[in-house]
Design an enzyme around this catalytic site. Structure first.
Site, PDB file in Angstrom:
ATOM      1  N   CYS A 166       3.815  -4.097  10.717  1.00  0.00           N
ATOM      2  CA  CYS A 166       2.615  -3.262  10.659  1.00  0.00           C
ATOM      3  C   CYS A 166       1.322  -4.060  10.718  1.00  0.00           C
ATOM      4  CB  CYS A 166       2.663  -2.382   9.416  1.00  0.00           C
ATOM      5  SG  CYS A 166       4.138  -1.336   9.367  1.00  0.00           S
ATOM      6  N   HIS A 306      -5.195  -0.908   4.072  1.00  0.00           N
ATOM      7  CA  HIS A 306      -3.882  -0.641   4.678  1.00  0.00           C
ATOM      8  C   HIS A 306      -3.273   0.603   4.047  1.00  0.00           C
ATOM      9  CE1 HIS A 306      -0.163  -1.503   6.762  1.00  0.00           C
ATOM     10  NE2 HIS A 306       0.508  -1.431   5.629  1.00  0.00           N
ATOM     11  N   GLU A 317      -2.538  -3.913  -3.079  1.00  0.00           N
ATOM     12  CA  GLU A 317      -3.703  -4.169  -2.230  1.00  0.00           C
ATOM     13  C   GLU A 317      -4.990  -4.067  -3.041  1.00  0.00           C
ATOM     14  OE1 GLU A 317      -5.756  -2.717   1.984  1.00  0.00           O
ATOM     15  OE2 GLU A 317      -4.114  -1.544   1.119  1.00  0.00           O
ATOM     16  N   LYS A 338      -5.216   6.215   7.021  1.00  0.00           N
ATOM     17  CA  LYS A 338      -3.837   6.670   7.257  1.00  0.00           C
ATOM     18  C   LYS A 338      -3.589   8.023   6.615  1.00  0.00           C
ATOM     19  CE  LYS A 338      -1.547   2.149   7.766  1.00  0.00           C
ATOM     20  NZ  LYS A 338      -2.709   1.266   7.499  1.00  0.00           N
ATOM     21  N   HIS A 343       0.816   6.630   9.556  1.00  0.00           N
ATOM     22  CA  HIS A 343       0.993   5.189   9.726  1.00  0.00           C
ATOM     23  C   HIS A 343       1.587   4.931  11.106  1.00  0.00           C
ATOM     24  CE1 HIS A 343       1.615   1.097   9.159  1.00  0.00           C
ATOM     25  NE2 HIS A 343       2.466   1.067   8.158  1.00  0.00           N
ATOM     26  N   PHE A 404       6.228  -5.418   6.988  1.00  0.00           N
ATOM     27  CA  PHE A 404       7.538  -5.873   6.529  1.00  0.00           C
ATOM     28  C   PHE A 404       7.748  -7.333   6.946  1.00  0.00           C
ATOM     29  CE2 PHE A 404       9.900  -1.485   6.461  1.00  0.00           C
ATOM     30  CZ  PHE A 404       9.118  -1.111   5.390  1.00  0.00           C
TER      31      PHE A 404
END
Length: 417
Positions: A166, A306, A317, A338, A343, A404
């Protein structure tokens, strides 16, 4: 010592769940429109999650000829459409340039997932008779989007595709920035595309229990920082940016949206899928991106988080943001777009780059929607824009992406004066 050149954005293109062009995307983003609804691409009844942020009123035949559609996976089609928008917006005439001075650095986390599924199904349902489509491999491989964009515009310079889950699009933008800085290219089309709303992709993320299961109310399912957040909402689409060497852009009288001021990547080196609980990798990536841009935390007006609406990721975050920006950064506004687009995996950074750039151009911070009960664990003093957009001066915007494998990619944009 070589003097680094500057890279600016002179063209934008977007194909998103809340708008099939940049104008519609931005207007719906500011208005707080959700792109989430029940999946229409296949019957989602057997799945834990039955909704996603699909493109609306999308017909590839409106943008591409039949031959291109036949030979390409949707993720490449999305890339071509967004890239065409961005090139048109830039006003570039590549016929007047050395073709080796322009290139493409694109991003896709999954590549041709739909093509792979369809071909495996045909193979198994056909009693394992090997009758594969001759375009199977070209449609599948993730680098085909960058290849097809270069073919479309005759760009013979740097050309490749990045993959960092991502963080993929931010990786692509960072690489484009650095090649232009080094004088290796005058123009690079960059961005990302993803077409992940398929049975296998949805099924895989369902098995991980990574996605929201709010099937009774998809529009409010993506709720970053909310106490009731239960996972991300998958999205699809593409976004393209034309990055151009500053002097080249000025010489041709181009409209300049913003400058790519700096970027950085780090690795959590912690877990296959989970972010570091203290956000150590994220913290260092943000810090180093600002150093690369020769800016300080005090200079950042807007941070596009994010924030995927997962229980652990959102808070880690914010912990990193709090450490870097301090206890009560009055100048900084944070939002999670998002909540509206879903996403877009490998394309997320490109979509959010455009949101960040347009926040600078319009002096508006888009909202975070659906966050009705903020998590009490949110560090005090952070200004998260919830519900409605905020009008304020935005000179510098930061865009965060995490993927990831522990990939952290940060890009910083600033206005050009």
């Amino acid at each position: 010592m070589q003097t680094l050149k500057r890279a600016v954005i002179t063209g934008l293109g977007a194909l998103t769940p809340i708008g099939n062009n940049v104008t519609d995307f931005w207007n719906n983003l500011v208005a707080g429109k959700s792109g989430a609804a029940r999946i229409t691409k296949f019957n989602p009844d057997p799945f834990r999650t039955q909704f996603a942020c699909e493109l609306k009123e999308y017909d590839p035949a409106k943008f591409l000829d039949r031959n291109d559609i036949r030979k390409t996976d949707p993720f490449t089609q999305y890339a071509l459409i967004a890239a065409q928008q961005a090139v048109t917006d830039s006003g570039l005439d590549f016929s007047k340039m050395d073709p080796f001075d322009s290139g493409v650095i694109w991003g896709s986390g999954q590549g041709g997932m739909l093509t792979f599924e369809e071909q495996v199904k045909e193979y198994t349902l056909g009693n394992f008779v090997p009758r594969f489509n001759p375009f199977f491999v070209p449609k599948l491989i993730a680098n085909m989007a960058s290849g097809m964009i270069s073919i479309r515009f005759g760009l013979m310079g740097i050309n490749y595709t990045t993959v960092s889950a991502c963080s993929t699009s931010n990786t692509a933008i960072m690489d484009a920035l650095n090649y232009i800085r080094l004088g290796k290219a005058k123009v690079i089309i960059t961005g990302g595309s993803e077409a992940p709303i398929t049975e296998a992709s949805v099924g895989g993320f369902c098995a991980m229990k990574a996605m929201s299961t709010r099937n009774d109310d998809p529009a409010t399912a993506s709720r970053p920082f909310d106490t009731e957040r239960d996972g991300f909402v998958m999205g699809e689409g593409a976004a393209a940016l034309v990055l151009e060497e500053y002097e080249h852009a000025v010489a041709r009288g181009a409209h300049i949206y913003a400058e790519v001021a700096g970027a950085a990547m780090t690795a959590d080196a912690y877990h296959m899928t989970a972010t570091h609980p203290e956000g150590l990798g994220a913290l260092q990536a943000m810090k180093r991106a600002l150093e690369d841009a020769e800016l300080t935390p005090r200079d950042v007006d807007y941070l596009n988080a994010h924030a995927t609406s997962t229980p652990v990721g959102d808070l880690s975050e914010l912990a990193a943001i709090r450490t870097l920006f301090g206890e009560a950064p009055e100048h900084l506004h944070i939002s999670a777009t998002k909540s509206m687009t879903g996403h877009l995996l490998g394309a997320a950074g490109a979509i959010e780059a455009i949101a960040s750039i347009l926040s600078i151009n319009n002096d508006i911070v888009p909202p975070t929607i659906n966050t009705s009960n903020p998590d009490p664990a949110i560090p005090a003093g952070l200004q998260i824009v919830m519900g409605n957009a905020v009008q304020k001066k935005v000179s510098v915007a930061m865009s965060n992406t995490f993927g990831f494998g522990g990939h952290n990619g940060i890009v910083v944009f600033r206005e050009v004066k």
